[in-house]
Scaffold this active site. Sequence first.
Site, PDB file in Angstrom:
ATOM      1  N   GLU A  54       0.845  -1.185   0.000  1.00 37.36           N
ATOM      2  CA  GLU A  54       0.000   0.000   0.000  1.00 37.36           C
ATOM      3  C   GLU A  54       0.887   1.244   0.000  1.00 37.36           C
ATOM      4  OE1 GLU A  54      -3.539  -2.094   2.674  1.00 37.36           O
ATOM      5  OE2 GLU A  54      -2.699  -0.172   3.305  1.00 37.36           O
TER       6      GLU A  54
ATOM      7  N   SER B 137       7.184  -3.273   2.891  1.00 33.84           N
ATOM      8  CA  SER B 137       7.736  -4.457   3.551  1.00 33.84           C
ATOM      9  C   SER B 137       7.074  -4.730   4.902  1.00 33.84           C
ATOM     10  CB  SER B 137       9.249  -4.282   3.738  1.00 33.84           C
ATOM     11  OG  SER B 137       9.907  -4.211   2.490  1.00 33.84           O
TER      12      SER B 137
ATOM     13  N   GLY C 222       9.294  -8.078  -2.699  1.00 35.35           N
ATOM     14  CA  GLY C 222       9.387  -9.350  -1.987  1.00 35.35           C
ATOM     15  C   GLY C 222       9.976  -9.183  -0.601  1.00 35.35           C
TER      16      GLY C 222
ATOM     17  N   ALA D 228      -0.802  -8.019  13.471  1.00 29.02           N
ATOM     18  CA  ALA D 228      -0.662  -9.100  12.495  1.00 29.02           C
ATOM     19  C   ALA D 228      -1.811 -10.089  12.583  1.00 29.02           C
ATOM     20  CB  ALA D 228       0.670  -9.818  12.699  1.00 29.02           C
TER      21      ALA D 228
ATOM     22  N   GLU E  76      17.011  -4.981   3.207  1.00 31.51           N
ATOM     23  CA  GLU E  76      17.257  -4.637   4.607  1.00 31.51           C
ATOM     24  C   GLU E  76      16.387  -5.498   5.534  1.00 31.51           C
ATOM     25  OE1 GLU E  76      18.813  -1.619   2.048  1.00 31.51           O
ATOM     26  OE2 GLU E  76      16.803  -2.479   2.144  1.00 31.51           O
TER      27      GLU E  76
ATOM     28  N   GLU F 263       8.111 -17.230  -2.479  1.00 29.14           N
ATOM     29  CA  GLU F 263       8.146 -16.004  -3.283  1.00 29.14           C
ATOM     30  C   GLU F 263       9.569 -15.461  -3.379  1.00 29.14           C
ATOM     31  OE1 GLU F 263       6.448 -11.406  -3.303  1.00 29.14           O
ATOM     32  OE2 GLU F 263       5.446 -12.916  -2.072  1.00 29.14           O
TER      33      GLU F 263
END
Length: 376
Positions: A124, A129, A362, A175, A366, A241
């Site tokens: 978004e 990440s 993906g 989460a 970092e 992935e």
Amino acid sequence: MDTEELRMLEQAADRFLDEHASAAANARWREEGAVDRDVWRAAGAAGLLGVSTPEAYGGAGADFRFDAILIERLGLKHALNFALPLHNAVVAPYIVDYANEEQKRRWLPGAVSGETILAVAMSEPSAGSDLQAIRTTARRDGDHYVINGQKTFISNGLHGSLIVVAAKTDVSAGAKGVSLFVVETEGAEGFQRGRLLDKLGQEARDTAELFFNDVRVPAENLLGGVEGRGFRMLMEKLPQERLVIAWQAMGMIELALRLTVDYVRERKAFGGTLFDLQNTQFKLAECKTKATVAKTFLYHCTERLIEKKLDAATASMAKLFITEAQASIIDECLQLFGGYGYMLEYPISEMYKDARAYRIYGGANEIMKLLIARSL
């Protein structure tokens, strides 16, 4: 399935790409910002879609080795802007592993034929990440969920007709409040595609913004059937992935080296060829060594994935090391092309642009380092 079947897939992929992904086609795709829908259907007819989708749903029922072979051929044919790996080996597994039987029979055959193009919508404008930070919401309303939010940087965003969307079903649960929904875009009121995004590279990938304005999705399209399991599903699938990204980077490395060796053997300089110069030999020796180490590790990770033993930290190492190697090797190769390396008519310059995103999507590299550090 044995090595002969792997070889047959390799040959089929080469024939298909020679016919449908020529330099002229690649240039047109980049100019138009997308690969033709007809090419997707042709890929389905050629057996290149759904290679690891079970046979019960029209696929070949193969393991990840076959996805890896296809990815490698796309790389060697300079055709990685055609997002077959995303469709086959990133999005389809969500449906194979988490959808119910009726949904699999309804959704997967079209994905295998190319009539349906798959996408996954996680990122978004304010959450890349860090997937826990997504703001898209899904509110239960009777037999439906109502989705509101915005997604960006979505590959297959223009053509995607079946999209796995990450949304918050409980905004206060972090989460544990993330769920995954399958959105069938045809006729979905409130669903809008934004503009094709103008990118530094990978111009032929139809990367777009997606908007969800009170989009009603049947409650049964909640993957897994229980709210709050989305983040766990994402974490389960991200190692594969990241391996897909690493295989794409590896394919690009191999093409870069092949093109560069051919070029320096022909390019005249200082009374000989560029290859005769010790600096050229040393640079290519370093690149070849790094590429060989990368591919050896990639084979190891692929074996672990097939055995269902690939952990997040090791997958992160593969993504980190191989995409960093991709960047440095392509940079060295472009340098050996000299001024011609800066000309877009040479594939090495397109590869230089295309490669830059691999260290970002993906999960940025970092983030890979953080994941690896947590395993120490």
